[in-house]
Structures are given as structure tokens and as C-alpha cells.
Motif scaffolding. Structure first.
Motif, PDB file in Angstrom:
ATOM      1  N   VAL A   1       8.994 -14.020  -5.503  1.00 12.85           N
ATOM      2  CA  VAL A   1       7.809 -13.193  -5.305  1.00 12.85           C
ATOM      3  C   VAL A   1       7.696 -12.225  -6.486  1.00 12.85           C
ATOM      4  CG1 VAL A   1       6.653 -11.512  -3.811  1.00 12.85           C
ATOM      5  CG2 VAL A   1       7.950 -13.409  -2.791  1.00 12.85           C
ATOM      6  N   VAL A   2       6.535 -12.261  -7.147  1.00  9.32           N
ATOM      7  CA  VAL A   2       6.323 -11.441  -8.343  1.00  9.32           C
ATOM      8  C   VAL A   2       5.317 -10.316  -8.113  1.00  9.32           C
ATOM      9  CG1 VAL A   2       6.988 -13.291  -9.928  1.00  9.32           C
ATOM     10  CG2 VAL A   2       4.567 -13.010  -9.289  1.00  9.32           C
ATOM     11  N   ALA A   3       4.552 -10.388  -7.020  1.00  9.28           N
ATOM     12  CA  ALA A   3       3.568  -9.339  -6.730  1.00  9.28           C
ATOM     13  C   ALA A   3       3.239  -9.363  -5.249  1.00  9.28           C
ATOM     14  CB  ALA A   3       2.299  -9.557  -7.546  1.00  9.28           C
ATOM     15  N   VAL A   4       2.920  -8.198  -4.713  1.00  8.35           N
ATOM     16  CA  VAL A   4       2.487  -8.066  -3.325  1.00  8.35           C
ATOM     17  C   VAL A   4       1.166  -7.316  -3.315  1.00  8.35           C
ATOM     18  CG1 VAL A   4       3.000  -6.956  -1.113  1.00  8.35           C
ATOM     19  CG2 VAL A   4       4.793  -8.179  -2.327  1.00  8.35           C
ATOM     20  N   LEU A   5       0.228  -7.834  -2.546  1.00  9.02           N
ATOM     21  CA  LEU A   5      -1.051  -7.152  -2.321  1.00  9.02           C
ATOM     22  C   LEU A   5      -0.948  -6.407  -1.004  1.00  9.02           C
ATOM     23  CD1 LEU A   5      -3.533 -10.060  -3.058  1.00  9.02           C
ATOM     24  CD2 LEU A   5      -3.319  -7.955  -4.376  1.00  9.02           C
ATOM     25  N   ASP A   6      -1.173  -5.112  -1.019  1.00  9.60           N
ATOM     26  CA  ASP A   6      -1.148  -4.315   0.204  1.00  9.60           C
ATOM     27  C   ASP A   6      -2.305  -3.325   0.149  1.00  9.60           C
ATOM     28  OD1 ASP A   6      -0.495  -3.232   2.619  1.00  9.60           O
ATOM     29  OD2 ASP A   6       1.286  -2.164   1.907  1.00  9.60           O
ATOM     30  N   GLU A   7      -3.503  -3.860   0.267  1.00  9.92           N
ATOM     31  CA  GLU A   7      -4.725  -3.078   0.229  1.00  9.92           C
ATOM     32  C   GLU A   7      -5.340  -3.087   1.620  1.00  9.92           C
ATOM     33  OE1 GLU A   7      -6.987  -5.214  -2.714  1.00  9.92           O
ATOM     34  OE2 GLU A   7      -5.472  -4.890  -4.260  1.00  9.92           O
ATOM     35  N   PRO A   8      -6.235  -2.161   1.923  1.00 14.54           N
ATOM     36  CA  PRO A   8      -6.810  -2.125   3.270  1.00 14.54           C
ATOM     37  C   PRO A   8      -7.455  -3.446   3.709  1.00 14.54           C
ATOM     38  CG  PRO A   8      -7.364  -0.121   2.086  1.00 14.54           C
ATOM     39  CD  PRO A   8      -6.696  -1.034   1.108  1.00 14.54           C
ATOM     40  N   ASP A   9      -8.106  -4.141   2.785  1.00 11.72           N
ATOM     41  CA  ASP A   9      -8.809  -5.370   3.149  1.00 11.72           C
ATOM     42  C   ASP A   9      -8.303  -6.603   2.410  1.00 11.72           C
ATOM     43  OD1 ASP A   9     -10.430  -4.046   4.996  1.00 11.72           O
ATOM     44  OD2 ASP A   9     -11.845  -3.450   3.432  1.00 11.72           O
ATOM     45  N   ARG A  10      -7.094  -6.522   1.843  1.00 13.46           N
ATOM     46  CA  ARG A  10      -6.511  -7.669   1.148  1.00 13.46           C
ATOM     47  C   ARG A  10      -4.994  -7.532   1.185  1.00 13.46           C
ATOM     48  NH1 ARG A  10      -7.365  -9.837  -4.969  1.00 13.46           N
ATOM     49  NH2 ARG A  10      -6.499  -7.793  -5.449  1.00 13.46           N
ATOM     50  N   LYS A  11      -4.338  -8.530   1.809  1.00 12.62           N
ATOM     51  CA  LYS A  11      -2.876  -8.493   1.925  1.00 12.62           C
ATOM     52  C   LYS A  11      -2.311  -9.879   1.651  1.00 12.62           C
ATOM     53  CE  LYS A  11      -2.811  -4.710   5.243  1.00 12.62           C
ATOM     54  NZ  LYS A  11      -2.584  -3.667   4.293  1.00 12.62           N
ATOM     55  N   GLY A  12      -1.253  -9.922   0.868  1.00 14.86           N
ATOM     56  CA  GLY A  12      -0.618 -11.190   0.549  1.00 14.86           C
ATOM     57  C   GLY A  12       0.378 -11.027  -0.577  1.00 14.86           C
ATOM     58  N   PHE A  13       0.666 -12.119  -1.252  1.00 14.33           N
ATOM     59  CA  PHE A  13       1.661 -12.086  -2.322  1.00 14.33           C
ATOM     60  C   PHE A  13       1.432 -13.231  -3.299  1.00 14.33           C
ATOM     61  CE2 PHE A  13       3.383 -15.004   0.755  1.00 14.33           C
ATOM     62  CZ  PHE A  13       3.981 -16.000  -0.015  1.00 14.33           C
ATOM     63  N   ALA A  14       2.120 -13.113  -4.432  1.00 12.41           N
ATOM     64  CA  ALA A  14       2.157 -14.197  -5.424  1.00 12.41           C
ATOM     65  C   ALA A  14       3.615 -14.494  -5.721  1.00 12.41           C
ATOM     66  CB  ALA A  14       1.438 -13.782  -6.706  1.00 12.41           C
ATOM     67  N   TYR A  15       3.907 -15.800  -5.865  1.00 11.09           N
ATOM     68  CA  TYR A  15       5.248 -16.136  -6.313  1.00 11.09           C
ATOM     69  C   TYR A  15       5.181 -17.064  -7.508  1.00 11.09           C
ATOM     70  CZ  TYR A  15       5.218 -20.067  -2.760  1.00 11.09           C
ATOM     71  OH  TYR A  15       4.946 -21.147  -1.974  1.00 11.09           O
TER      72      TYR A  15
END
Length: 169
Positions: free
Chosen positions: A89-103
């Protein structure tokens, strides 16, 4: 996380407006529901590797949830052969209307590149599951079998999309 162990240099590019040139790109999104409850269910499933499991992959991860630096090895079956696909996992999205990750890919993965998965709630309340990826062959055998590798990637992406839909059904 040390970028030197990743097999590509464009770390985080699946989350950028434009993905890098020289790679095969995948961009898919599917509407999966509406409202806060559907968004929360999808986001939680994405962060807990349920997309990969729902796509029929085996999952061996260093943590129960996606977080920067967590390694995950999924197992993909091609006939009787199970192919390990190690990522970090290289990034995590933790925004009010967008959540997820990139690997991103690690040595031993048949491809080089990155894949991102996220839940997105639009202003109108519609909930979307998004997959973005860029990749190119990373081994001699994936170069030789590039058309087959693209077909496999398409099939797995289709399974990811169905898994995302099932998370809110």
C-alpha cells in the motif's frame, strides 16, 4: 515503506489526474448505491481487502486494513497454477466523500505498476466504486504472454467491480 523495493517509480500516480505514459491504463467505475450507509459499507469493504476476496483472490496481508506500508500478497489462479501477486500500500484516501487506497507492485509480481480502489460519494448522494490502474509486463513470461495478461487483468477487474456491487447489496 521504501520506494526502492517497489518495481516502478511513479508512486501514487493512480490517484493523480493523469496516469503515467508507457503503461496500459484501466479506469472503471460503477454505481453501487446511494447515501451514507452504502458509502460506509463500500468504504469499509475496500479498506478490509473485501474487493480482492470478493474477486476470488486469496489474501495474505500484514494488517486487517489497508494502511501505507502494509504488504499484501494476493493469489491469482491460472488453471492449476497459483500466481502470487505481492504489493505494498503506497497511499490511502481518507476524505469525507472518498475512501480507499492504492497499492504498488513488489518484486515477484508479474506486472509493474499500481492499482487503486476507492468508494466515492457524489454530491447527489450516488455511491460509486472506482478502480484505476497502470501496468506493464514485469517478467519475461508476462511480456511473452502480454495479450493473455491483459485478458486476465480485464477479467479480474470485472470481478472487482462485481465485488464492489455486492458490498452494498
Amino acid at each position: 515503506m521504501t520506494a526502492a523495493t517497489l518495481t516502478y517509480s511513479e508512486v501514487g500516480a493512480t490517484l493523480a489526474d493523469e496516469m503515467p505514459a508507457g503503461y496500459h491504463h484501466v479506469e472503471r467505475r460503477v454505481r453501487v448505491g446511494r447515501g451514507d450507509a452504502d458509502f460506509a459499507a463500500l468504504a469499509e469493504g475496500v479498506m478490509r481487502w473485501e474487493i480482492q476476496r470478493g474477486a476470488g483472490l486469496t489474501v495474505r496481508a500484514g494488517a486487517d486494513r489497508a494502511a501505507v506500508g502494509v504488504d499484501i500478497t494476493c493469489g491469482a489462479r491460472v488453471g492449476p497454477v497459483r500466481i502470487p501477486v505481492p504489493c505494498r500500500v503506497v497511499a490511502v484516501l481518507d476524505e469525507p466523500d472518498r475512501k480507499g487506497f492504492a497499492y504498488g507492485t513488489l518484486p515477484g509480481h508479474p506486472e509493474r505498476g499500481e492499482e487503486a480502489f476507492w468508494a466515492e460519494k457524489a454530491a447527489d448522494g450516488e455511491v460509486w466504486f472506482v478502480v484505476r490502474a497502470f501496468s506493464r509486463p514485469g517478467t519475461w513470461w508476462s511480456k511473452l504472454g502480454a495479450p493473455f495478461a491483459r485478458l486476465m487483468q480485464k477479467q479480474v477487474t470485472n470481478r472487482y467491480m462485481r465485488a464492489g456491487q455486492r458490498l452494498v447489496a
